[in-house]
Design a protein around this motif. Structure first.
Motif, PDB file in Angstrom:
ATOM      1  N   PHE A   4       0.845  -1.198   0.000  1.00  0.00           N
ATOM      2  CA  PHE A   4       0.000   0.000   0.000  1.00  0.00           C
ATOM      3  C   PHE A   4       0.881   1.250   0.000  1.00  0.00           C
ATOM      4  CE2 PHE A   4      -2.011   3.428   2.463  1.00  0.00           C
ATOM      5  CZ  PHE A   4      -3.069   3.716   1.612  1.00  0.00           C
ATOM      6  N   PHE A   5       1.807   1.302   0.935  1.00  0.00           N
ATOM      7  CA  PHE A   5       2.689   2.463   1.021  1.00  0.00           C
ATOM      8  C   PHE A   5       3.662   2.525  -0.146  1.00  0.00           C
ATOM      9  CE2 PHE A   5       1.472   1.887   5.524  1.00  0.00           C
ATOM     10  CZ  PHE A   5       0.855   3.113   5.706  1.00  0.00           C
ATOM     11  N   TYR A   6       4.150   1.353  -0.578  1.00  0.00           N
ATOM     12  CA  TYR A   6       5.103   1.344  -1.696  1.00  0.00           C
ATOM     13  C   TYR A   6       4.437   1.810  -2.983  1.00  0.00           C
ATOM     14  CZ  TYR A   6       8.753   0.204  -4.911  1.00  0.00           C
ATOM     15  OH  TYR A   6       9.720   0.317  -5.874  1.00  0.00           O
ATOM     16  N   HIS A  10       5.852   4.812  -5.027  1.00  0.00           N
ATOM     17  CA  HIS A  10       6.308   4.606  -6.394  1.00  0.00           C
ATOM     18  C   HIS A  10       5.547   5.520  -7.363  1.00  0.00           C
ATOM     19  CE1 HIS A  10       7.677   1.341  -9.481  1.00  0.00           C
ATOM     20  NE2 HIS A  10       8.157   2.531  -9.755  1.00  0.00           N
ATOM     21  N   TRP A  11       4.240   5.658  -7.139  1.00  0.00           N
ATOM     22  CA  TRP A  11       3.445   6.589  -7.953  1.00  0.00           C
ATOM     23  C   TRP A  11       3.990   8.008  -7.789  1.00  0.00           C
ATOM     24  CZ3 TRP A  11       0.667  10.702  -5.980  1.00  0.00           C
ATOM     25  CH2 TRP A  11      -0.078  11.416  -6.912  1.00  0.00           C
ATOM     26  N   PRO A 116       5.546   2.638 -17.968  1.00  0.00           N
ATOM     27  CA  PRO A 116       5.809   3.136 -16.613  1.00  0.00           C
ATOM     28  C   PRO A 116       4.621   3.716 -15.846  1.00  0.00           C
ATOM     29  CG  PRO A 116       7.528   3.839 -18.116  1.00  0.00           C
ATOM     30  CD  PRO A 116       6.441   3.238 -18.951  1.00  0.00           C
ATOM     31  N   GLN A 117       3.542   4.061 -16.500  1.00  0.00           N
ATOM     32  CA  GLN A 117       2.389   4.598 -15.774  1.00  0.00           C
ATOM     33  C   GLN A 117       1.439   3.488 -15.338  1.00  0.00           C
ATOM     34  OE1 GLN A 117       1.976   7.848 -14.851  1.00  0.00           O
ATOM     35  NE2 GLN A 117       4.054   8.064 -15.571  1.00  0.00           N
ATOM     36  N   SER A 118       1.980   2.314 -15.043  1.00  0.00           N
ATOM     37  CA  SER A 118       1.163   1.180 -14.614  1.00  0.00           C
ATOM     38  C   SER A 118       1.934   0.339 -13.604  1.00  0.00           C
ATOM     39  CB  SER A 118       0.791   0.324 -15.831  1.00  0.00           C
ATOM     40  OG  SER A 118       1.952  -0.205 -16.442  1.00  0.00           O
ATOM     41  N   ASN A 119       1.191  -0.479 -12.871  1.00  0.00           N
ATOM     42  CA  ASN A 119       1.761  -1.496 -11.979  1.00  0.00           C
ATOM     43  C   ASN A 119       2.859  -0.944 -11.067  1.00  0.00           C
ATOM     44  OD1 ASN A 119       0.058  -2.892 -13.639  1.00  0.00           O
ATOM     45  ND2 ASN A 119       1.519  -4.439 -14.239  1.00  0.00           N
ATOM     46  N   TYR A 120       2.476  -0.053 -10.177  1.00  0.00           N
ATOM     47  CA  TYR A 120       3.425   0.569  -9.255  1.00  0.00           C
ATOM     48  C   TYR A 120       3.794  -0.328  -8.078  1.00  0.00           C
ATOM     49  CZ  TYR A 120       2.261   4.910 -11.683  1.00  0.00           C
ATOM     50  OH  TYR A 120       2.091   5.873 -12.628  1.00  0.00           O
ATOM     51  N   GLY A 121       2.969  -1.314  -7.752  1.00  0.00           N
ATOM     52  CA  GLY A 121       3.232  -2.184  -6.615  1.00  0.00           C
ATOM     53  C   GLY A 121       4.526  -2.967  -6.792  1.00  0.00           C
ATOM     54  N   ASP A 128      -2.840  -1.523  -7.216  1.00  0.00           N
ATOM     55  CA  ASP A 128      -2.961  -1.035  -8.590  1.00  0.00           C
ATOM     56  C   ASP A 128      -4.370  -1.292  -9.116  1.00  0.00           C
ATOM     57  OD1 ASP A 128      -0.315   0.036  -9.459  1.00  0.00           O
ATOM     58  OD2 ASP A 128       0.322  -1.928  -8.773  1.00  0.00           O
ATOM     59  N   TYR A 129      -4.954  -2.442  -8.749  1.00  0.00           N
ATOM     60  CA  TYR A 129      -6.358  -2.688  -9.099  1.00  0.00           C
ATOM     61  C   TYR A 129      -7.245  -1.607  -8.488  1.00  0.00           C
ATOM     62  CZ  TYR A 129      -5.905  -7.444 -11.022  1.00  0.00           C
ATOM     63  OH  TYR A 129      -5.606  -8.529 -11.790  1.00  0.00           O
ATOM     64  N   ILE A 130      -7.040  -1.343  -7.206  1.00  0.00           N
ATOM     65  CA  ILE A 130      -7.868  -0.371  -6.482  1.00  0.00           C
ATOM     66  C   ILE A 130      -7.708   1.031  -7.065  1.00  0.00           C
ATOM     67  CG2 ILE A 130      -8.260   0.736  -4.221  1.00  0.00           C
ATOM     68  CD1 ILE A 130      -9.139  -2.233  -4.339  1.00  0.00           C
ATOM     69  N   PHE A 131      -6.461   1.435  -7.356  1.00  0.00           N
ATOM     70  CA  PHE A 131      -6.189   2.797  -7.831  1.00  0.00           C
ATOM     71  C   PHE A 131      -6.345   2.949  -9.343  1.00  0.00           C
ATOM     72  CE2 PHE A 131      -3.169   2.978  -3.991  1.00  0.00           C
ATOM     73  CZ  PHE A 131      -4.173   3.457  -3.164  1.00  0.00           C
TER      74      PHE A 131
END
Length: 164
Positions: A4-6, A10-11, A116-121, A128-131
């Motif tokens: 969650f924090f990462y 990362h975002w 790069p604008q995807s899958n920040y986890g 990433d699903y939630i956001f």
């Protein structure tokens, strides 16, 4: 808890005013393959925040559940994190499944380096699903220059129009 924090961190590293100073260096490798050499190839501030994030997650869990954790457990948690981060930066196709649910898939971070604008986890893509930043792996994606980050703006939303 950690992811969650990462995911948020990362975002935030992809925000235009931050990206060029801190995270851009890490994304020079479009298809990382050298495991931890590529995983820790980051700005010192990013490394510090990423490692501190592990300790923060442990602290919050311990405080929330009123428990103590042995220092060896902390070391194991950090080592597992380093190992998974290394696997994320290889060409290996590694998955961890739990009761049929994919918890970790190295291809998810591969997508992040391609788009790069995807899958920040780091380890999971739950947040990433939630956001709304999740993008599934597509072996046909390849590395498309139009999907890479614009060095002037730090953004590339072109992939969003292709997401379904």
């Amino acid at each position: 808890m950690f992811d969650f924090f990462y995911t948020i961190l990362h975002w935030a590293l992809h925000i235009q005013k931050v990206y060029g100073y801190i995270h851009k260096h890490h994304h020079q490798q479009k298809a990382p393959s050298r495991a931890n050499v590529d995983a820790v190839n980051v700005h010192p501030l990013e490394f510090f925040l990423g490692e501190y994030n592990h300790l923060l997650a442990l602290f919050i869990c311990c405080q929330s559940f009123q428990m103590k954790i042995h220092v060896i457990s902390v070391i194991i948690f950090m080592a597992l994190g380093g190992g998974l981060a290394g696997i994320n930066h290889t060409r290996f196709d590694a998955q961890i499944n739990f009761f049929g649910l994919t918890i970790f898939d190295s291809k998810n971070h591969d997508v992040h380096h391609r788009i790069p604008q995807s899958n920040y986890g780091q380890y999971t893509v739950f947040w990433d699903y939630i956001f709304g930043s999740y993008r599934p792996f597509d072996k046909n994606d390849g590395i498309r220059p139009s999907f890479q980050l614009n060095p002037k703006t730090g953004k590339s939303f072109m992939h969003k129009s292709n997401m379904k």
